[in-house]
Scaffold this motif. Structure first.
Motif, mmCIF file in Angstrom:
data_model
loop_
_atom_site.group_PDB
_atom_site.id
_atom_site.type_symbol
_atom_site.label_atom_id
_atom_site.label_comp_id
_atom_site.label_asym_id
_atom_site.label_seq_id
_atom_site.Cartn_x
_atom_site.Cartn_y
_atom_site.Cartn_z
ATOM 1 N N THR B 203 0.861 -1.277 -0.131
ATOM 2 C CA THR B 203 0.063 0.154 0.103
ATOM 3 C C THR B 203 0.871 1.369 -0.149
ATOM 4 O O THR B 203 1.842 1.255 0.760
ATOM 5 C CB THR B 203 -0.983 0.084 1.125
ATOM 6 O OG1 THR B 203 -0.910 -1.044 1.883
ATOM 7 C CG2 THR B 203 -2.112 0.666 0.896
ATOM 8 N N PRO B 204 0.633 2.260 -1.089
ATOM 9 C CA PRO B 204 1.320 3.328 -0.907
ATOM 10 C C PRO B 204 0.864 4.257 0.398
ATOM 11 O O PRO B 204 -0.480 4.152 0.585
ATOM 12 C CB PRO B 204 1.082 4.145 -2.183
ATOM 13 C CG PRO B 204 -0.381 3.439 -2.621
ATOM 14 C CD PRO B 204 -0.372 2.147 -1.960
ATOM 15 N N LEU B 205 1.753 5.071 0.815
ATOM 16 C CA LEU B 205 1.393 5.987 2.021
ATOM 17 C C LEU B 205 1.650 7.374 1.435
ATOM 18 O O LEU B 205 2.656 7.843 0.904
ATOM 19 C CB LEU B 205 2.390 5.683 3.225
ATOM 20 C CG LEU B 205 2.098 4.261 3.826
ATOM 21 C CD1 LEU B 205 3.343 4.215 4.880
ATOM 22 C CD2 LEU B 205 0.861 4.242 4.258
ATOM 23 N N TYR B 206 0.749 8.368 1.655
ATOM 24 C CA TYR B 206 0.834 9.681 1.180
ATOM 25 C C TYR B 206 0.871 10.797 2.495
ATOM 26 O O TYR B 206 0.688 10.417 3.612
ATOM 27 C CB TYR B 206 -0.459 10.095 0.590
ATOM 28 C CG TYR B 206 -0.827 9.456 -0.601
ATOM 29 C CD1 TYR B 206 -1.719 8.115 -0.500
ATOM 30 C CD2 TYR B 206 -0.164 9.327 -1.842
ATOM 31 C CE1 TYR B 206 -1.633 7.180 -1.841
ATOM 32 C CE2 TYR B 206 -0.263 8.651 -2.992
ATOM 33 C CZ TYR B 206 -0.860 7.451 -2.897
ATOM 34 O OH TYR B 206 -1.326 6.718 -3.775
ATOM 35 N N ALA B 207 1.109 11.949 2.042
ATOM 36 C CA ALA B 207 1.269 13.056 3.177
ATOM 37 C C ALA B 207 -0.241 13.280 3.727
ATOM 38 O O ALA B 207 -0.060 13.538 4.959
ATOM 39 C CB ALA B 207 1.708 14.352 2.360
ATOM 40 N N ALA B 208 -1.045 13.064 3.372
ATOM 41 C CA ALA B 208 -2.591 12.871 3.607
ATOM 42 C C ALA B 208 -2.904 12.093 5.030
ATOM 43 O O ALA B 208 -3.753 12.198 5.550
ATOM 44 C CB ALA B 208 -3.675 13.240 2.693
#
Lengths: 276, 359
Positions: B203-208
Motif C-alpha cells: 500500500t502506498p502512504l501519502y502526506a494526507a
C-alpha cells in the motif's frame, strides 16, 4: 560614374533652385561637388530613429532579487513551493519595484499604535534573504537619532509599501551611511512621491558621501567592500595601505561563479504568466 | 622458475591460458583489460597474502555486460518501476486487509519522508514561525511482522522511502521489495503498530496520512561532524587563551579523580560526532500539500537537506487530544474523500487573505 552623375544632378538642381529662390542655396548629400577631386562614395541620409516606447517598457525586465534561488543542493521543488506562495502574496498585495538607495514609505499594522498602523519613511540600505524570508532595511534620522528598521517583504503585517523616489546608487549596500554625516541619511517624513515615466531607465545617483571622522564601524576604504559612493578624504598613504588587503584573484575564481541568466529567464516567464 | 610454473598452473585452472607472466603484464597496460586481468593476479597474490581485497565481489554490476545490455537494463528497470507504482495506486480495490475504527489506544503507521528545507510562515496574529518541508516520496508498506515473530510487544510494519536503483545491491537484499512488488527503497524502517492498524504490504502512504493541527515526532540521522574535540562535542569550556597556558587551550583537563583510580565508562571524551539517530518530539503540522505530498512541520528537524526522515504520531501525552480521529489505518488516495490541494491549520495566515489588521 555615379559621382559625376550626382555632381551633374547637383549642378542642375542647384541652378533650378537658384533660379526659383535665388537667396537660398541647397547642398545635397553633404555638398559633394567636383571640387573634392576624389570620388566620394554615396552615403544615404541618416535614418530617423523611432523610439518605440511600448517596446522599451516590455524589454525592461525587473526580477526581484529574492526570487533567484541561492546556489546549493536543495531540491528545486522547495523553491517552487516558496515561489508559489510569494506569487500568491503579490497577487493580493502590491510589492513595487525598488532598489538599494530608493526612498520608501512603509505602513505596518501594530496593535500598540494609535489607529493601529505605523508609517516609516527611509532610504533602503540593504536587501537580504531569499524566498519568503526576504528583508529590506530602511534608514532615516529622526530628531537627531539614526533609526534603521528591518522589514520582511512578505510579512502579512505590512499594509502598504510606497516608493517615494525610485533610484539606484553606486553600491549594492549602503551600510556606510551609518558612518557618514547625518545629512545624507535624513529624509523628510512627509515627502511627496516623485512621479516618473514608465519606460525611463532607473536613474543612478552618483552621489559621493562625506564621512564622519574615523573610527568607523567598518574599514570602508578596504577593497573587500568595494565602495564607490564615499568621498574618501584620507591621506594617500592610508589609501595605499588599505590596498594591501586586496584579493585580485577573487574575480578569476571559477568556483565562485554563479550564472543566474538561465534561471532568471525561467523564473521570469513563470512569474509573468501568473501575475498577468 | 618454480613459482612461475605455479602461476601458469593457477591461471590455467581459472580458465585463462597463459604460459608466461610477461604477456600478462603487457596486456595489463592496455585499456579495458585492467580489472579482468588483475582478478586472477590478485587471487594469486591474495593467496600469498600480499594484496587486500575490497568489497564483496570486487566487480560492479555491469562489468561483464556490453553497453547495449546496460542501456537495455536501465530502460527496462525504469519501465518496471513505473508499472509497479501504477499497479499499487488503487489499494482499496486490491483486497485490502480489514479496515478498523480508530480508538484512543491504537497506534498507527508513520511515514518516511525527504527533508526539503525550511521556510517562514505567519499566523493570523502576525507572529512568524519557521517550518520544515518534508516530502513523502514513493512511500510504500513493505512487510508485516506479527507480534509473535517480532520479539517486541506489538506488531511491526516495515515501511520504505524514496526509490533508488536496484543494481548496486545483492539479490538477498532485494527480496523484501520483490515480495511486496515495489521498487527498491533507500530507507527501510519499522513502525510498532497495534493489531487494528495493520496494512497490506504494497500500500502506498501519502502526506494526507497526517492532518494540520496534529503533532508528530521526527527521527533522522543528525549531520555528521566527523572526529571532534571535547569543546564542540560536549560543550566543555577549555582553557584560557593566554596567561601562561602551555599548549592547552581546547583540552578536556582532568578526566577522573584520585580516589576512583580509574576512568568511568561513558566519560565524555573526543570522538566521532553526529551521524546518529535523534528525534524531535511534539512538532506541530501546519500545512499539508496533497498534490506534491509535502508536510509542513513546525521548527527544525535533525538531518541535512534531502535526507530521509521517519515521521510518526507523537508519543507525548500532552498532545493526545490534538491527535484524535486521524485517517485510520491510513489515507487511501482512491477512497471516497477528495481532498483539496492545500490543507491549512486554522491559525495559519493564508496568502490569499488580505494583510493582517488589529482593529
Amino acid at each position: 560614374m555615379a559621382a559625376v552623375a550626382m555632381a551633374a544632378a547637383c549642378g542642375r538642381l542647384a541652378l533650378r533652385g537658384a533660379a526659383a529662390r535665388p537667396s537660398r542655396c541647397f547642398s545635397f548629400s553633404g555638398c559633394r561637388s567636383s571640387r573634392d577631386g576624389e570620388t566620394a562614395k554615396f552615403q544615404p541620409p541618416p535614418k530617423p530613429v523611432i523610439i518605440d516606447k511600448q517596446k522599451q517598457k516590455e524589454e525592461r525586465r525587473y526580477l526581484s532579487p529574492e526570487f533567484i534561488p541561492p546556489r546549493g543542493r536543495t531540491d528545486p521543488l522547495k523553491f517552487y513551493m516558496e515561489r508559489k506562495d510569494m506569487i500568491q502574496r503579490r497577487k493580493v498585495f502590491n510589492i513595487p519595484e525598488f532598489y538599494v538607495g530608493s526612498i520608501l514609505a512603509v505602513t505596518t499594522a501594530d496593535p500598540h499604535a494609535d489607529g493601529k498602523t505605523k508609517r516609516f519613511v527611509g532610504i533602503c540600505i540593504q536587501r537580504g534573504g531569499k524566498g519568503l524570508g526576504a528583508t529590506f532595511v530602511l534608514r532615516n534620522v529622526i530628531e537627531d537619532q539614526g533609526v534603521e528598521i528591518c522589514y520582511e517583504l512578505y510579512s502579512p503585517r505590512i499594509q502598504e509599501i510606497q516608493v517615494l523616489k525610485l533610484e539606484k546608487r553606486l553600491d549594492d549596500n549602503l551600510l556606510y551611511l551609518r558612518d557618514a554625516l547625518p545629512e545624507y541619511s535624513t529624509f523628510d517624513v512627509n515627502m511627496k512621491p516623485e512621479s516618473r515615466l514608465d519606460h525611463e531607465e532607473i536613474p543612478v545617483n552618483k552621489l559621493q558621501v562625506r564621512m564622519k571622522p574615523k573610527p568607523w564601524s567598518k574599514r570602508w576604504e578596504r577593497p573587500k567592500y568595494n565602495i564607490k559612493g564615499i568621498k574618501f578624504e584620507l591621506p594617500e598613504k592610508k589609501m595605499k595601505a588599505a590596498q594591501k588587503w586586496s584579493q585580485p584573484w577573487l574575480e578569476f575564481d571559477m568556483l565562485r561563479e554563479y550564472d543566474t541568466s538561465k534561471i532568471e529567464e525561467k523564473i521570469w516567464k513563470e512569474i509573468n504568466e501568473e501575475l498577468k | 622458475m618454480a613459482w612461475l610454473c605455479l602461476v601458469s598452473d593457477l591461471l590455467v585452472g581459472i580458465g585463462k591460458v597463459r604460459s608466461a607472466l610477461s604477456p600478462l603484464f603487457s596486456r595489463l597496460n592496455k585499456p579495458g583489460y585492467c580489472r579482468a586481468m588483475l582478478q586472477p593476479l590478485t587471487i594469486f597474490m591474495g593467496q600469498l597474502g600480499l594484496v587486500a581485497r575490497h568489497g564483496n565481489d570486487a566487480t560492479w554490476w555491469h562489468e561483464h555486460l556490453s553497453e547495449e545490455n546496460v542501456q537495455f537494463l536501465k530502460k527496462t528497470t525504469a519501465e518496471e518501476y513505473k508499472a509497479q507504482t501504477a499497479s499499487k495506486l488503487c489499494p482499496l480495490k486490491d483486497e485490502p486487509w480489514p479496515l478498523n475504527e480508530w480508538k484512543p489506544d491504537s497506534v498507527r503507521v508513520g511515514v518516511v519522508a525527504v527533508k526539503l528545507g525550511m521556510m517562514p510562515i505567519w499566523t493570523k496574529s502576525g507572529k512568524k514561525h519557521a517550518v520544515t518541508l518534508l516530502k513523502v516520496q514513493d512511500c510504500h508498506v513493505l512487510r508485516y511482522i506479527s507480534k509473535e515473530e517480532s520479539e517486541g510487544k506489538t506488531a511491526k510494519l516495515l515501511v520504505g522511502g524514496k526509490n533508488v536503483s536496484p543494481f548496486f545491491k545483492s539479490e538477498a537484499a532485494m527480496e523484501i521489495f520483490k515480495e511486496a512488488g515495489v521498487p527498491r527503497k533507500q530507507k527501510v524502517t519499522a513502525f510498532n503498530v497495534t493489531d487494528d492498524a495493520i496494512i497490506k504490504p504494497g500500500t502506498p502512504l501519502y502526506a494526507a496520512h497526517f492532518r494540520p493541527g496534529q503533532f508528530v515526532d521526527v527521527t533522522a540521522k543528525t549531520i555528521g561532524k566527523g572526529f571532534q574535540g571535547v569543546m564542540k562535542r560536549w560543550g566543555f569550556k577549555g582553557q584560557p587563551a593566554s596567561h601562561g597556558q602551555t599548549k592547552t587551550h581546547r583540552r578536556p583537563g582532568a578526566i577522573s579523580t584520585n580516589k576512583a583510580a580509574k576512568v568511568y565508562r561513558g566519560k565524555k571524551m573526543p570522538g566521532k560526532m553526529g551521524n546518529i539517530y535523534r528525534t524531535s518530539f511534539g512538532l506541530k503540522v501546519w500545512r499539508i500539500n496533497t498534490k506534491h505530498d509535502i508536510i509542513y512541520v513546525n521548527g527544525s528537524v535533525p538531518g541535512h537537506t534531502n535526507c530521509l526522515v521517519k515521521v510518526k504520531d507523537t508519543k507525548l501525552p500532552h498532545y493526545k487530544d490534538c491527535n484524535k480521529n486521524p485517517p485510520f489505518p491510513t489515507f487511501f488516495a482512491d477512497g471516497d474523500e477528495k481532498l483539496p490541494e492545500d490543507l491549512y491549520d486554522e491559525e495559519i495566515f493564508q496568502f490569499t487573505d488580505l494583510s493582517v489588521t488589529y482593529a
